[in-house]
Design a protein around this motif. Structure first.
Motif, PDB file in Angstrom:
ATOM      1  N   UNK A  18    -123.731  68.428 -34.289  1.00 32.19           N
ATOM      2  CA  UNK A  18    -124.907  68.455 -33.412  1.00 32.19           C
ATOM      3  C   UNK A  18    -124.604  67.993 -31.992  1.00 32.19           C
ATOM      4  N   UNK A  19    -123.690  67.032 -31.860  1.00 32.76           N
ATOM      5  CA  UNK A  19    -123.316  66.537 -30.531  1.00 32.76           C
ATOM      6  C   UNK A  19    -122.651  67.651 -29.729  1.00 32.76           C
ATOM      7  N   UNK A  73    -126.590  64.446 -24.566  1.00 28.68           N
ATOM      8  CA  UNK A  73    -125.472  65.381 -24.673  1.00 28.68           C
ATOM      9  C   UNK A  73    -125.832  66.725 -24.034  1.00 28.68           C
ATOM     10  N   UNK A  74    -127.073  67.170 -24.195  1.00 28.98           N
ATOM     11  CA  UNK A  74    -127.491  68.422 -23.571  1.00 28.98           C
ATOM     12  C   UNK A  74    -127.459  68.299 -22.052  1.00 28.98           C
ATOM     13  N   UNK A 129    -133.248  72.335 -22.051  1.00 24.75           N
ATOM     14  CA  UNK A 129    -132.641  71.042 -22.379  1.00 24.75           C
ATOM     15  C   UNK A 129    -133.621  70.177 -23.159  1.00 24.75           C
ATOM     16  N   UNK A 130    -134.874  70.199 -22.756  1.00 24.79           N
ATOM     17  CA  UNK A 130    -135.882  69.368 -23.405  1.00 24.79           C
ATOM     18  C   UNK A 130    -136.210  69.860 -24.811  1.00 24.79           C
ATOM     19  N   UNK A 131    -135.871  71.106 -25.119  1.00 25.80           N
ATOM     20  CA  UNK A 131    -136.140  71.652 -26.453  1.00 25.80           C
ATOM     21  C   UNK A 131    -135.178  71.115 -27.504  1.00 25.80           C
ATOM     22  N   UNK A 132    -134.089  70.499 -27.064  1.00 27.29           N
ATOM     23  CA  UNK A 132    -133.116  69.901 -27.974  1.00 27.29           C
ATOM     24  C   UNK A 132    -133.724  68.637 -28.591  1.00 27.29           C
ATOM     25  N   UNK A 133    -133.286  68.289 -29.788  1.00 31.08           N
ATOM     26  CA  UNK A 133    -133.710  67.039 -30.436  1.00 31.08           C
ATOM     27  C   UNK A 133    -133.567  65.889 -29.433  1.00 31.08           C
ATOM     28  N   UNK A 134    -134.629  65.100 -29.207  1.00 26.54           N
ATOM     29  CA  UNK A 134    -134.567  64.017 -28.229  1.00 26.54           C
ATOM     30  C   UNK A 134    -133.380  63.070 -28.404  1.00 26.54           C
ATOM     31  N   UNK A 180    -129.535  54.793 -23.370  1.00 25.00           N
ATOM     32  CA  UNK A 180    -130.653  55.292 -24.171  1.00 25.00           C
ATOM     33  C   UNK A 180    -131.985  54.707 -23.696  1.00 25.00           C
ATOM     34  N   UNK A 181    -131.990  53.479 -23.225  1.00 29.68           N
ATOM     35  CA  UNK A 181    -133.219  52.880 -22.712  1.00 29.68           C
ATOM     36  C   UNK A 181    -133.702  53.637 -21.471  1.00 29.68           C
ATOM     37  N   UNK A 182    -132.770  53.990 -20.592  1.00 30.38           N
ATOM     38  CA  UNK A 182    -133.128  54.738 -19.388  1.00 30.38           C
ATOM     39  C   UNK A 182    -133.711  56.094 -19.752  1.00 30.38           C
ATOM     40  N   UNK A 183    -133.178  56.699 -20.818  1.00 21.16           N
ATOM     41  CA  UNK A 183    -133.632  58.024 -21.248  1.00 21.16           C
ATOM     42  C   UNK A 183    -134.853  57.977 -22.154  1.00 21.16           C
ATOM     43  N   UNK A 184    -135.274  56.775 -22.567  1.00 20.91           N
ATOM     44  CA  UNK A 184    -136.407  56.602 -23.484  1.00 20.91           C
ATOM     45  C   UNK A 184    -136.183  57.316 -24.814  1.00 20.91           C
ATOM     46  N   UNK A 185    -134.935  57.265 -25.314  1.00 21.90           N
ATOM     47  CA  UNK A 185    -134.672  57.854 -26.636  1.00 21.90           C
ATOM     48  C   UNK A 185    -133.812  56.921 -27.491  1.00 21.90           C
ATOM     49  N   UNK A 186    -134.369  55.757 -27.856  1.00 23.24           N
ATOM     50  CA  UNK A 186    -133.625  54.799 -28.683  1.00 23.24           C
ATOM     51  C   UNK A 186    -133.315  55.380 -30.056  1.00 23.24           C
ATOM     52  N   UNK A 187    -132.265  54.845 -30.687  1.00 23.35           N
ATOM     53  CA  UNK A 187    -131.907  55.285 -32.039  1.00 23.35           C
ATOM     54  C   UNK A 187    -131.542  54.065 -32.879  1.00 23.35           C
ATOM     55  N   UNK A 188    -131.758  54.128 -34.186  1.00 25.71           N
ATOM     56  CA  UNK A 188    -131.384  53.011 -35.059  1.00 25.71           C
ATOM     57  C   UNK A 188    -129.890  52.693 -35.004  1.00 25.71           C
ATOM     58  N   UNK A 189    -129.043  53.714 -34.856  1.00 26.38           N
ATOM     59  CA  UNK A 189    -127.604  53.415 -34.853  1.00 26.38           C
ATOM     60  C   UNK A 189    -127.189  52.657 -33.586  1.00 26.38           C
ATOM     61  N   UNK A 190    -127.867  52.880 -32.461  1.00 28.21           N
ATOM     62  CA  UNK A 190    -127.571  52.099 -31.257  1.00 28.21           C
ATOM     63  C   UNK A 190    -128.077  50.673 -31.421  1.00 28.21           C
TER      64      UNK A 190
END
Length: 315
Positions: free
Chosen positions: A36-37, A71-72, A61-66, A250-260
């Motif tokens: 996916x990356x 990466x997009x 680009x925005x249509x990609x999984x947040x 990720x904070x700047x992009x507003x897309x946090x993830x559990x793995x981060x």
């Protein structure tokens, strides 16, 4: 797609992302773990070559999984970087980083570095166009490209461009370290073995890049992160920076993830939100004091604050 865009994609595009992972030195599991990356990056790159008009590009680009937006946008910046080189004068990537891509500034600069490496341009010549702190990340992108696409030269022979400055060499090795995370399929034993073959003075930045990649892209669990801490040994402190840099991105992009979040907890013993806050506060301090604004100063100022647990408190 425009007629010109069709030609650009045919000449410069990534036709089959899967084949990149079939190259010698890539672990068999790498594609299944990071498909996916790579697909998101290739999509961003190819659609930008086809049509770089923001009104067309941004919705794609925005249509990609947040979770994969970074990466997009990295791929899009790579495409804009190619256009900046083959049709100079518009500073497309710099404008993208300051405008529609601002929430993904770090990955946008990485993408620009990928383009400069792809077209054999010296990355430090472009720093005056970019953010005084984050701009150095283009050299990280340059190093990632070499580690990923020129493995024999950069990893097996361990060659490094002679035109880089001291800071440039650090960021180049950071990019090499990031590439190792993906090419090994997040196999920490393989990463550690590869890093151990490099000169001792280069290993600290290789571990930094590895920590950034695993924290931003994932690929392992708590046990794996703990193994990474043990493998890094004396360079353990740089893992906290790598995890914090991923959290800030990720904070700047507003897309946090559990793995981060988990990476910050294990590698830095700090929450991802607190880590991001330290980096953002320090970056603002440096931007307000231009003579001291540099990536190296940002890193070296943040690391003691991260390790001392000063997040959210006066430094």
């Amino acid at each position: 797609m425009t007629a010109v865009g069709s030609v650009r994609r045919r000449v410069f595009g990534i036709a089959e992302p899967r084949k990149v992972f079939d190259r010698p030195g890539f672990a068999p599991v790498a594609w299944s773990r990071f498909a996916p990356v790579m697909e998101s990056l290739a999509l961003g790159y190819n659609v930008t070559l086809e049509d770089s008009a923001m009104a067309v590009l941004i919705p794609k680009l925005e249509a990609v999984d947040p979770v994969l937006h970074g990466f997009a946008y990295e791929g899009a910046a790579m495409g804009l970087g190619v256009l900046d080189v083959i049709a100079p004068g518009k500073h497309r990537t710099a404008a993208f980083a300051a405008g529609p891509g601002a929430r993904h500034m770090a990955t946008v600069y990485v993408g620009f570095g990928l383009a400069l490496a792809r077209l054999r341009r010296r990355p430090e010549k472009y720093l005056t166009q970019l953010d005084p702190v984050l701009g150095w990340v283009v050299v990280d992108g340059y190093g990632f490209h070499e580690g990923f696409f020129a493995r024999r030269r950069s990893i097996l022979r361990q060659l490094r461009p002679s035109h880089l400055s001291d800071t440039g060499r650090e960021l180049y090795d950071q990019g090499i370290g990031r590439s190792l995370w993906f090419s090994t399929g997040a196999d920490i034993a393989l990463v550690a073995e590869a890093i151990s073959r490099f000169a001792p003075g280069r290993q600290v930045n290789l571990w930094t890049g590895t920590a950034m990649a695993c924290s931003f892209a994932g690929g392992t669990d708590r046990a794996g992160l703990e193994q990474l801490c043990r493998a890094a040994g004396a360079h353990r402190h740089r893992l906290s920076w790598g995890a914090a840099a991923a959290a800030w991105t990720r904070d700047l992009a507003h897309n946090p993830t559990p793995h981060t979040d988990l990476a910050c907890e294990v590698l830095g013993e700090i929450s991802s939100s607190d880590a991001a806050r330290v980096l953002e506060k320090t970056r603002h301090e440096l931007v307000g004091n231009p003579p001291s604004a540099s990536y190296r100063t940002w890193r070296e100022t943040c690391i003691p604050r991260l390790l001392a647990g000063t997040a959210g408190r006066p430094a």
